[in-house]
Design a protein around this motif. Structure first.
Motif, PDB file in Angstrom:
ATOM      1  N   ARG A  54      -0.583  -4.731   3.392  1.00  0.00           N
ATOM      2  CA  ARG A  54      -1.805  -5.333   3.928  1.00  0.00           C
ATOM      3  C   ARG A  54      -1.798  -6.788   3.482  1.00  0.00           C
ATOM      4  O   ARG A  54      -1.937  -7.075   2.289  1.00  0.00           O
ATOM      5  N   THR A  77       0.813  -1.210   0.000  1.00  0.00           N
ATOM      6  CA  THR A  77       0.000   0.000   0.000  1.00  0.00           C
ATOM      7  C   THR A  77       0.851   1.266   0.000  1.00  0.00           C
ATOM      8  O   THR A  77       0.349   2.338  -0.340  1.00  0.00           O
ATOM      9  N   ASN A  78       2.107   1.142   0.385  1.00  0.00           N
ATOM     10  CA  ASN A  78       2.984   2.313   0.354  1.00  0.00           C
ATOM     11  C   ASN A  78       4.432   1.858   0.381  1.00  0.00           C
ATOM     12  O   ASN A  78       4.791   0.894   1.063  1.00  0.00           O
ATOM     13  N   ARG A  79       5.270   2.514  -0.385  1.00  0.00           N
ATOM     14  CA  ARG A  79       6.722   2.336  -0.304  1.00  0.00           C
ATOM     15  C   ARG A  79       7.342   3.665  -0.712  1.00  0.00           C
ATOM     16  O   ARG A  79       7.046   4.189  -1.786  1.00  0.00           O
ATOM     17  N   GLN A 123      10.665   2.958   3.368  1.00  0.00           N
ATOM     18  CA  GLN A 123       9.566   2.717   4.303  1.00  0.00           C
ATOM     19  C   GLN A 123       8.447   1.991   3.569  1.00  0.00           C
ATOM     20  O   GLN A 123       8.014   2.422   2.501  1.00  0.00           O
ATOM     21  N   ARG A 141       4.682  -0.278   3.665  1.00  0.00           N
ATOM     22  CA  ARG A 141       3.425  -0.630   4.340  1.00  0.00           C
ATOM     23  C   ARG A 141       2.708  -1.669   3.496  1.00  0.00           C
ATOM     24  O   ARG A 141       2.543  -1.503   2.281  1.00  0.00           O
ATOM     25  N   SER A 147       5.960  -2.523  12.674  1.00  0.00           N
ATOM     26  CA  SER A 147       4.700  -2.259  13.370  1.00  0.00           C
ATOM     27  C   SER A 147       3.618  -3.099  12.709  1.00  0.00           C
ATOM     28  O   SER A 147       3.419  -3.038  11.484  1.00  0.00           O
ATOM     29  N   SER A 160       3.817  -2.283   8.757  1.00  0.00           N
ATOM     30  CA  SER A 160       4.739  -1.251   8.284  1.00  0.00           C
ATOM     31  C   SER A 160       6.125  -1.540   8.845  1.00  0.00           C
ATOM     32  O   SER A 160       6.267  -2.024   9.968  1.00  0.00           O
ATOM     33  N   ASP A 165      -2.078  -5.188   9.098  1.00  0.00           N
ATOM     34  CA  ASP A 165      -1.565  -3.941   8.525  1.00  0.00           C
ATOM     35  C   ASP A 165      -0.125  -3.826   9.025  1.00  0.00           C
ATOM     36  O   ASP A 165       0.114  -3.614  10.212  1.00  0.00           O
TER      37      ASP A 165
END
Length: 206
Positions: free
Chosen positions: A136, A112-114, A132, A134, A162, A185, A183
């Motif tokens: 799912r 969902t995010n990098r 960084q 994230r 996390s 991260s 979820d």
């Protein structure tokens, strides 16, 4: 005559006893023992000097071996890219490849995010490149992704993890929400190969 001889021998024995007592009380503590301790210290220093000289004699072989190990480690342990920008792109590609292998079609896991982490410490001999991340994912997929990343070559590291459990989670591109999941991260990072200039500076400081 016999008594006189006996008295002389007795006097001589007493004199020897007194001299021995004086030696034990004064000469041994103040002179003999320090001399023995000094001799032992000198022998210890000589042995240490011999060990140091032996190590110095092996310095060229040791340096050659360290160079070989460093070159071998650089080939397999460090990121192959020469710059932080290229290494960041390679980290993201590695992450996408691992997630794609663990969950084909993003059925059980998705990114969902990098994003590159800015504000890294000033570069030293080993410069770190961090992304960084994230995700799912389902429980099994999360474990598989983390294990695959940390088992990869070149060496990658996962830190600042996390994990939040979710009753339902949505996978991008999949309209049906999945039951359960995580979820997740974390920071994914590796190290650039040390430059010759950094190696020379490190050697100069050493």
């Amino acid at each position: 005559m016999l008594r006189a001889d006996r008295d002389r021998w007795l006097a001589l024995a007493l004199l020897l006893a007194v001299l021995g007592l004086l030696y034990l009380l004064f000469l041994h503590p103040w002179f003999t023992r320090p001399l023995h301790e000094a001799d032992a210290r000198i022998a210890e220093l000589q042995a240490r000097d011999a060990r140091v000289r032996a190590l110095l004699a092996q310095a060229p072989q040791i340096q050659q071996r360290l160079a070989e190990l460093d070159a071998r480690g650089s080939a397999t342990g460090f990121l192959a890219e020469p710059t932080a920008e290229l290494a960041t792109a390679a980290l993201i590609q590695q992450l996408e490849r691992v997630v794609g292998e663990v969950s084909p079609g993003n059925r059980g896991c998705a990114i969902t995010n990098r994003a590159p982490l800015t504000g890294e410490p000033p570069p030293g001999r080993y410069r770190r490149v961090t992304v960084q991340v994230r995700l799912r994912c389902g429980n099994a997929e999360t474990l598989a992704v983390l294990h695959a990343l940390e088992s990869a070559r070149p060496y990658l590291f996962v830190d600042v993890v996390s994990i939040t459990a979710q009753r339902y989670f949505a996978i991008p591109g999949n309209n049906l929400p999945q039951e359960g999941g995580l979820d997740v991260s974390f920071d994914l990072y590796g190290y650039l190969r040390p430059s010759p200039a950094a190696n020379n500076a490190e050697a100069a400081r050493g």
